[in-house]
Design an enzyme around this catalytic site. Sequence first.
Site, PDB file in Angstrom:
ATOM      1  N   SER A  90       0.832  -1.190   0.000  1.00 48.12           N
ATOM      2  CA  SER A  90       0.000   0.000   0.000  1.00 48.12           C
ATOM      3  C   SER A  90       0.879   1.257   0.000  1.00 48.12           C
ATOM      4  O   SER A  90       1.725   1.415  -0.882  1.00 48.12           O
ATOM      5  CB  SER A  90      -0.947  -0.036   1.207  1.00 48.12           C
ATOM      6  OG  SER A  90      -1.946   0.940   1.124  1.00 48.12           O
ATOM      7  N   ASP A 130      -8.604  -6.470  -4.955  1.00 48.94           N
ATOM      8  CA  ASP A 130      -8.224  -5.186  -4.367  1.00 48.94           C
ATOM      9  C   ASP A 130      -8.718  -4.077  -5.291  1.00 48.94           C
ATOM     10  O   ASP A 130      -8.134  -3.809  -6.336  1.00 48.94           O
ATOM     11  CB  ASP A 130      -6.696  -5.129  -4.214  1.00 48.94           C
ATOM     12  CG  ASP A 130      -6.212  -3.844  -3.562  1.00 48.94           C
ATOM     13  OD1 ASP A 130      -7.026  -2.935  -3.321  1.00 48.94           O
ATOM     14  OD2 ASP A 130      -4.997  -3.752  -3.300  1.00 48.94           O
ATOM     15  N   HIS A 188      -7.971  -5.278  -0.462  1.00 54.94           N
ATOM     16  CA  HIS A 188      -6.688  -4.629  -0.235  1.00 54.94           C
ATOM     17  C   HIS A 188      -5.944  -5.239   0.957  1.00 54.94           C
ATOM     18  O   HIS A 188      -4.706  -5.314   0.960  1.00 54.94           O
ATOM     19  CB  HIS A 188      -6.913  -3.132  -0.006  1.00 54.94           C
ATOM     20  CG  HIS A 188      -5.654  -2.332   0.091  1.00 54.94           C
ATOM     21  ND1 HIS A 188      -4.694  -2.322  -0.903  1.00 54.94           N
ATOM     22  CD2 HIS A 188      -5.171  -1.522   1.079  1.00 54.94           C
ATOM     23  CE1 HIS A 188      -3.693  -1.531  -0.553  1.00 54.94           C
ATOM     24  NE2 HIS A 188      -3.958  -1.046   0.653  1.00 54.94           N
TER      25      HIS A 188
END
Length: 377
Positions: free
Chosen positions: A149, A319, A352
């Site tokens: 991320s 995601d 995610h």
Amino acid sequence: MSSLNTQSLTIEFQEPIILKSGAQIAPYSLEVQTYGVLNIQKSNAVLICHALNASHHVAGHDPDSGKLGWWDNMIGPGKPLDTNHFFVIGVNNLGSCFGSTGPMSINPNTQQPYGSSFPLVTVEDWVNTQARLADHFGIQKFAAVMGGSLGGMQALAWGIQYPDRVDHCIVIASAANLSAQNIAFNEIARNAIMSDPDFHEGNYYAQGVTPRSGLRVARMIGHITYLSNDDMAEKFGRELKRNPDAPKEYNFNFDTEFEVESYLRYQGDKFADYFDANTYLLITRALDYFDPAKNDSGNLSKALAVVKSKFLVISFTTDWRFAPERSREIVKALLDNKSSVTYAEIDAPHGHDAFLLDDERYHSLIRAYFSNMKLDN
């Protein structure tokens, strides 16, 4: 299998750091957790870059809080990133709220907490402070810089800013910049915080309060984006939190009626207990601003022309916040420059958050990648 062999450090820096905004901070400190042993050649160091609400504590139980490190399933003796072979550095970024200098710290010029006066920081600023951290350890070149991320953005920035100081960049569930939709989610979350009556324009420390309601809503918004639709359906569906005394099918009120509501409120309450609102504003804005291709008219291939590192890029099919096509943009730009890049798109149902969870294919890939690294031992 050996012990985790971990050490907690506070590293002080007296020389000012000049931020991308032009502001300066001095002195400042970074909280660091190390795992494993740095070899004589100092060639086996791996830097772990954290995402929004994480810290330097990446593995093992924190001796103070007892909490397990946020990437404990990834890092440790015999784990995919094996600390029997690698020296792992977890760092808490400048501006965070887990010990490194940030809004809660005392400004030496005023002897009061920085609060809202703490300057904006960027991904590039974090990478510059991390390079200074490498200097502190005498590390000329990281074997790898790794993150998911926002951490993946830092790994990408390392390849651009310090191409001679990192051998491998591992970018997981990330992107070269945020989409307009992602920026919009961040703005809603920031507005929830800034609209809280206890925010006091960021100077709530002096009032002895915290904008808990705003933080709760910000976390609930964020948490929805970390999960996939399928994952939420499987975990919660439309299940009701049944009140056994309710005479009717529905309670017809605005208490937590559905299981998913209860889950989100729980996550919001927990987040408001440990995270700082000013830090949330700073880090989400750093996410928004990250765009390494901006100075090259949006041409990511041109921006990555300086890269010398080998790359591993990983995405997850469900995601939707950092969708696989965003990872493929990075891969294409690297291939345009004939850079060495390995790409994996893993079919995982968890959205995610998949980069933090146990997945045999994902972990086997990371294990194999590190096992194939050539180190000077």
